[in-house]
Write a protein that holds these residues in place. Structure first.
Motif, PDB file in Angstrom:
ATOM      1  N   LEU A 207      18.974  53.574  33.489  1.00  0.00           N
ATOM      2  CA  LEU A 207      18.830  54.073  34.817  1.00  0.00           C
ATOM      3  C   LEU A 207      18.814  53.121  35.836  1.00  0.00           C
ATOM      4  N   VAL A 208      19.819  53.250  36.666  1.00  0.00           N
ATOM      5  CA  VAL A 208      20.025  52.355  37.886  1.00  0.00           C
ATOM      6  C   VAL A 208      20.094  53.400  38.933  1.00  0.00           C
ATOM      7  N   SER A 209      18.771  53.287  40.033  1.00  0.00           N
ATOM      8  CA  SER A 209      18.569  54.123  40.880  1.00  0.00           C
ATOM      9  C   SER A 209      18.343  53.303  42.440  1.00  0.00           C
ATOM     10  N   ASP A 210      18.931  53.973  43.441  1.00  0.00           N
ATOM     11  CA  ASP A 210      18.699  53.701  45.017  1.00  0.00           C
ATOM     12  C   ASP A 210      19.093  51.789  44.870  1.00  0.00           C
ATOM     13  N   ARG A 211      20.000  51.550  44.479  1.00  0.00           N
ATOM     14  CA  ARG A 211      20.333  50.178  44.397  1.00  0.00           C
ATOM     15  C   ARG A 211      21.938  49.978  45.426  1.00  0.00           C
ATOM     16  N   LEU A 212      21.969  48.759  46.012  1.00  0.00           N
ATOM     17  CA  LEU A 212      23.332  48.087  46.451  1.00  0.00           C
ATOM     18  C   LEU A 212      23.782  47.303  45.456  1.00  0.00           C
ATOM     19  N   ILE A 213      24.888  47.557  44.817  1.00  0.00           N
ATOM     20  CA  ILE A 213      25.394  46.512  43.824  1.00  0.00           C
ATOM     21  C   ILE A 213      26.783  45.952  44.619  1.00  0.00           C
ATOM     22  N   ASP A 214      26.431  44.693  45.180  1.00  0.00           N
ATOM     23  CA  ASP A 214      27.451  44.125  46.070  1.00  0.00           C
ATOM     24  C   ASP A 214      28.147  42.758  45.471  1.00  0.00           C
ATOM     25  N   SER A 215      29.328  42.626  45.714  1.00  0.00           N
ATOM     26  CA  SER A 215      29.993  41.324  45.320  1.00  0.00           C
ATOM     27  C   SER A 215      29.885  41.052  44.050  1.00  0.00           C
ATOM     28  N   GLN A 216      30.100  41.675  42.961  1.00  0.00           N
ATOM     29  CA  GLN A 216      30.033  41.611  41.564  1.00  0.00           C
ATOM     30  C   GLN A 216      31.547  41.651  41.044  1.00  0.00           C
TER      31      GLN A 216
ATOM     32  N   ARG B  53      32.299  46.011  47.751  1.00  0.00           N
ATOM     33  CA  ARG B  53      33.169  44.687  47.472  1.00  0.00           C
ATOM     34  C   ARG B  53      33.043  43.998  45.966  1.00  0.00           C
ATOM     35  N   ASN B  54      33.085  44.995  45.005  1.00  0.00           N
ATOM     36  CA  ASN B  54      32.960  44.690  43.633  1.00  0.00           C
ATOM     37  C   ASN B  54      34.344  44.665  43.091  1.00  0.00           C
TER      38      ASN B  54
ATOM     39  N   ASN C 187      36.553  52.215  48.523  1.00  0.00           N
ATOM     40  CA  ASN C 187      37.240  51.416  48.670  1.00  0.00           C
ATOM     41  C   ASN C 187      37.044  50.250  47.385  1.00  0.00           C
ATOM     42  N   GLU C 188      36.363  50.818  46.233  1.00  0.00           N
ATOM     43  CA  GLU C 188      36.379  49.838  45.186  1.00  0.00           C
ATOM     44  C   GLU C 188      37.287  49.789  44.291  1.00  0.00           C
ATOM     45  N   SER C 189      37.225  48.661  43.549  1.00  0.00           N
ATOM     46  CA  SER C 189      38.687  48.571  42.661  1.00  0.00           C
ATOM     47  C   SER C 189      38.023  48.744  41.019  1.00  0.00           C
ATOM     48  N   PHE C 190      38.341  49.555  40.298  1.00  0.00           N
ATOM     49  CA  PHE C 190      38.211  49.748  39.040  1.00  0.00           C
ATOM     50  C   PHE C 190      39.481  49.898  38.316  1.00  0.00           C
ATOM     51  N   ARG C 191      40.088  49.100  38.604  1.00  0.00           N
ATOM     52  CA  ARG C 191      41.476  49.034  37.769  1.00  0.00           C
ATOM     53  C   ARG C 191      41.445  49.192  36.441  1.00  0.00           C
ATOM     54  N   GLU C 192      42.358  49.656  35.893  1.00  0.00           N
ATOM     55  CA  GLU C 192      42.480  49.494  33.994  1.00  0.00           C
ATOM     56  C   GLU C 192      40.913  49.787  33.391  1.00  0.00           C
ATOM     57  N   CYS C 193      40.427  50.602  33.890  1.00  0.00           N
ATOM     58  CA  CYS C 193      39.194  50.975  33.365  1.00  0.00           C
ATOM     59  C   CYS C 193      39.291  52.048  32.300  1.00  0.00           C
ATOM     60  N   ASN C 194      38.367  52.028  31.221  1.00  0.00           N
ATOM     61  CA  ASN C 194      38.242  53.245  30.276  1.00  0.00           C
ATOM     62  C   ASN C 194      37.028  54.046  30.549  1.00  0.00           C
ATOM     63  N   ILE C 195      37.180  55.320  30.987  1.00  0.00           N
ATOM     64  CA  ILE C 195      36.020  55.964  31.234  1.00  0.00           C
ATOM     65  C   ILE C 195      35.864  57.197  30.232  1.00  0.00           C
TER      66      ILE C 195
ATOM     67  N   LEU D 171      34.402  58.837  46.665  1.00  0.00           N
ATOM     68  CA  LEU D 171      35.282  58.275  46.142  1.00  0.00           C
ATOM     69  C   LEU D 171      36.418  57.640  46.976  1.00  0.00           C
ATOM     70  N   MET D 172      36.170  57.576  48.166  1.00  0.00           N
ATOM     71  CA  MET D 172      37.086  57.377  49.280  1.00  0.00           C
ATOM     72  C   MET D 172      37.787  56.053  49.043  1.00  0.00           C
ATOM     73  N   GLY D 173      39.164  55.907  48.728  1.00  0.00           N
ATOM     74  CA  GLY D 173      39.896  54.866  48.478  1.00  0.00           C
ATOM     75  C   GLY D 173      39.555  54.105  47.247  1.00  0.00           C
ATOM     76  N   LEU D 174      38.865  54.829  46.219  1.00  0.00           N
ATOM     77  CA  LEU D 174      38.463  54.230  44.931  1.00  0.00           C
ATOM     78  C   LEU D 174      39.941  53.824  44.256  1.00  0.00           C
ATOM     79  N   ASP D 175      39.969  52.638  43.814  1.00  0.00           N
ATOM     80  CA  ASP D 175      41.087  52.470  42.801  1.00  0.00           C
ATOM     81  C   ASP D 175      41.176  52.475  41.489  1.00  0.00           C
ATOM     82  N   LEU D 176      41.484  53.908  40.774  1.00  0.00           N
ATOM     83  CA  LEU D 176      41.280  53.801  39.538  1.00  0.00           C
ATOM     84  C   LEU D 176      42.585  53.716  38.953  1.00  0.00           C
ATOM     85  N   SER D 177      43.549  52.865  39.475  1.00  0.00           N
ATOM     86  CA  SER D 177      44.884  53.006  38.796  1.00  0.00           C
ATOM     87  C   SER D 177      44.844  52.251  37.478  1.00  0.00           C
ATOM     88  N   ASP D 178      46.046  52.646  36.654  1.00  0.00           N
ATOM     89  CA  ASP D 178      46.112  52.311  35.429  1.00  0.00           C
ATOM     90  C   ASP D 178      44.857  52.624  34.395  1.00  0.00           C
TER      91      ASP D 178
END
Length: 182
Positions: A3-12, A31-32, A51-59, A69-76
Motif C-alpha cells: 500500500l502506498v498512501s498520501d505520498r509524492l513520487i517525484d523525479s523518478q 516529473r517521473n 502530465n506524466e509519462s507512462f509510455r509503452e507500459c503493460n497494465i 489523468l490530465m495529459g498522461l502519456d500512455l502511448s504505445d
C-alpha cells in the motif's frame, strides 16, 4: 504486494519496473518517467498523474478511480482488463495503445488522443469525448451513444459498426459533407 498512501513520487525514472498487487491511494506523481513498466492487479485511487509519462507500459487487471489523468502519456501501452472510473483525463495520450476489455466510466476525456489505437471490447460509458482524436481507430462495436461530444476527430472508414444515438448522427453526418435541414 503493498500500500502506498498520501505520498509524492517525484523525479523518478524506472524502465521495466514491475508493480504487482499494489494499492496507490492519494499519490501524486510528478516529473517521473515510468517507460516499459508493468502494473498488474493494481488499484490507483485519487492519484494525480497529470502530465506524466507512462509510455509503452503493460497494465493488466488495474483500476483507476477518481484519478487526475490530465495529459498522461500512455502511448504505445497495452491495457487489459482496466477500469477508469470517474477520472479526469482531458488531453491524455492513448496514441497507438492496444486496449482490450477496458472500461471508461463517467470520465472526462476531452481532447484525449486515441489515434490509431486498437479497441476491442472497450466501453465508454457516460464519458465526455468532446474534441477527442480517434482517427485511425476502428470503432466497430464501440458504443458512443451515452457519451458527450460536439466535435470528434474520426475518419469515416473507422465508423463502420460504431453505435451512436440520433442526436450524435449530425456530428458524423458532417464528416460526409452532409447538411441536415430541419
Amino acid at each position: 504486494m503493498g500500500l502506498v498512501s498520501d505520498r509524492l513520487i517525484d523525479s523518478q525514472e524506472a524502465d521495466r519496473a514491475c508493480f504487482e498487487s499494489v494499492i496507490f491511494t492519494n499519490v501524486t506523481f510528478s516529473r517521473n518517467a515510468f517507460s516499459n513498466a508493468e502494473f498488474t492487479d493494481v488499484i490507483f485511487e485519487k492519484c494525480d498523474f497529470s502530465n506524466e509519462s507512462f509510455r509503452e507500459c503493460n497494465i493488466h487487471r488495474a483500476e483507476f478511480r477518481n484519478c487526475k489523468l490530465m495529459g498522461l502519456d500512455l502511448s504505445d501501452s497495452t491495457l487489459r482488463y482496466v477500469l477508469f472510473q470517474s477520472c479526469s483525463g482531458d488531453y491524455a495520450n492513448f496514441r497507438y495503445a492496444d486496449m482490450k476489455q477496458v472500461k471508461f466510466e463517467d470520465c472526462s476525456l476531452r481532447h484525449a488522443d486515441f489515434y490509431s489505437s486498437t479497441m476491442l471490447k472497450v466501453d465508454l460509458e457516460r464519458s465526455n469525448l468532446d474534441g477527442a482524436q480517434l482517427s485511425g481507430t476502428k470503432l466497430d462495436g464501440i458504443d458512443l451513444s451515452d457519451c458527450e461530444f460536439t466535435v470528434l476527430g474520426v475518419e469515416a472508414e473507422d465508423l463502420r459498426g460504431c453505435i451512436i444515438n440520433e442526436g450524435q448522427a449530425a456530428v458524423f453526418a458532417s464528416l460526409f459533407g452532409l447538411i441536415i435541414k430541419s
